[in-house]
Design a protein around this motif. Sequence first.
Motif, PDB file in Angstrom:
ATOM      1  N   MET A   1      64.804 -43.860  52.886  1.00 47.68           N
ATOM      2  CA  MET A   1      63.644 -43.018  52.647  1.00 47.68           C
ATOM      3  C   MET A   1      62.896 -43.515  51.416  1.00 47.68           C
ATOM      4  N   ALA A  10      63.625 -38.162  47.904  1.00 45.07           N
ATOM      5  CA  ALA A  10      64.384 -38.324  49.132  1.00 45.07           C
ATOM      6  C   ALA A  10      65.744 -38.842  48.730  1.00 45.07           C
ATOM      7  N   PRO A  12      69.081 -39.750  50.570  1.00 46.26           N
ATOM      8  CA  PRO A  12      69.816 -39.880  51.826  1.00 46.26           C
ATOM      9  C   PRO A  12      71.312 -39.683  51.682  1.00 46.26           C
ATOM     10  N   THR A  33      67.919 -38.082  63.353  1.00 46.06           N
ATOM     11  CA  THR A  33      66.945 -39.183  63.368  1.00 46.06           C
ATOM     12  C   THR A  33      65.518 -38.635  63.431  1.00 46.06           C
ATOM     13  N   ASP A  36      64.557 -37.141  60.119  1.00 49.72           N
ATOM     14  CA  ASP A  36      64.229 -38.161  59.119  1.00 49.72           C
ATOM     15  C   ASP A  36      62.825 -38.707  59.331  1.00 49.72           C
ATOM     16  N   TYR A  39      60.395 -36.138  58.149  1.00 50.50           N
ATOM     17  CA  TYR A  39      60.464 -36.071  56.689  1.00 50.50           C
ATOM     18  C   TYR A  39      59.625 -37.183  56.062  1.00 50.50           C
ATOM     19  N   ARG A  40      59.761 -38.430  56.585  1.00 50.85           N
ATOM     20  CA  ARG A  40      59.005 -39.570  56.048  1.00 50.85           C
ATOM     21  C   ARG A  40      57.504 -39.359  56.221  1.00 50.85           C
ATOM     22  N   ALA A  61      61.193 -31.058  59.984  1.00 50.33           N
ATOM     23  CA  ALA A  61      62.408 -31.684  59.472  1.00 50.33           C
ATOM     24  C   ALA A  61      63.416 -30.624  59.019  1.00 50.33           C
ATOM     25  N   ASN A  65      67.116 -30.362  60.439  1.00 46.34           N
ATOM     26  CA  ASN A  65      68.190 -30.744  59.528  1.00 46.34           C
ATOM     27  C   ASN A  65      67.919 -30.127  58.151  1.00 46.34           C
TER      28      ASN A  65
END
Length: 358
Positions: A1, A10, A12, A33, A36, A39-40, A61, A65
């Motif tokens: 990230m 971020a 991880p 996945t 993520d 999120y990005r 996101a 998660n």
Amino acid sequence: MLFSAATLIAVPEIAAAQPATPQAAPANADAVTRADASYRRGLRLYSDKKYVEAEAELQSAWELNPTFDVAYNLGNTKYQLKKYREAAEHLSFALRNWPLVKTVAKLKPTAEQRLAESRAQVGALRVTVSAAGAEVLVDGKAVGRAPLEGEVFVEPGEHRVEARLEGYAPVSQTVKSAKGETTDAGLAMVPVKSEAQVAGAMAEGGMGAAGVGVGGPVVEQLPPGPVEPPPKKNWGPVIALGAASAVALGVGIGTTVASNNASADGRAQADAILKAGGGCPDAPAAYSQACSDLRSTASRVDTFAHAATVAYTASGVLAIAAVTYALWPRSGAKASGKVRVLPETHVGYRGIVVQGAW
């Protein structure tokens, strides 16, 4: 990230934190996945100050998660959009689960400052529930299960807090929150008995079927409260009747004395006539006045005697009325017997007989 500005991070390597609201954990690696990727995209949109679009990506996101880093960045985005209640919710979650990682330690003051600013604009509820595991709802929306981790942030005003758990009666409370303040809401839950449990208790203890609900659980009966005492008796009528009875008795005694005195006078007058050799039947002229006085005296004796009888009777009736009123059960009390007042006449006297039991 990727790291964005100083307020966006971020991490991880941080394990997924527990969700602030009751959401399902990621079902599989595919969900992680997709979280993520959202999120990005959210970080890039935030960096471009496209806060509305960033909010949508970060919210996605979070739902896929719900971890610490997502909560922190989503809280910052909500803060920029002035959605202070949601910002406080996510920033509070991030701070409760802040990792012991030096690379993110410098960002903690920012999270604390923005949480404080957001909290100043909203209210907070500190909810406690007596039954662990109960689902807690605020204004009909589930916010977690007891015991809740942290406070529940709400808009200022009145809110309805509820708790539900199988085997317990639902309970609710209405509370009022103000900006920047924390309000306590305590919910005490009462166990309920199912129909099968009630039927079993009836079979064992020989209980009657009265009061057993049909088609749902029955709330456990509480012991009866204290019985209210019956109202105080008004003793005014007893006093008045007693006083009237005493007056009538006094009149009876007075007229009896007067009757006795008149009777004595009559005997004296009769003796005087007899000693003089006269008599009232076919009395000669010399005794006519004396005989007239004797008859007048006899009339007074009879009048006083009758007056005394009436006075004694009235005194007795009034006394009986006073006693009956005094002994009669008060309102709301059960009578323990009956009272009968009957006239009675015998040779030589007249009167009233009271029969009853108390």
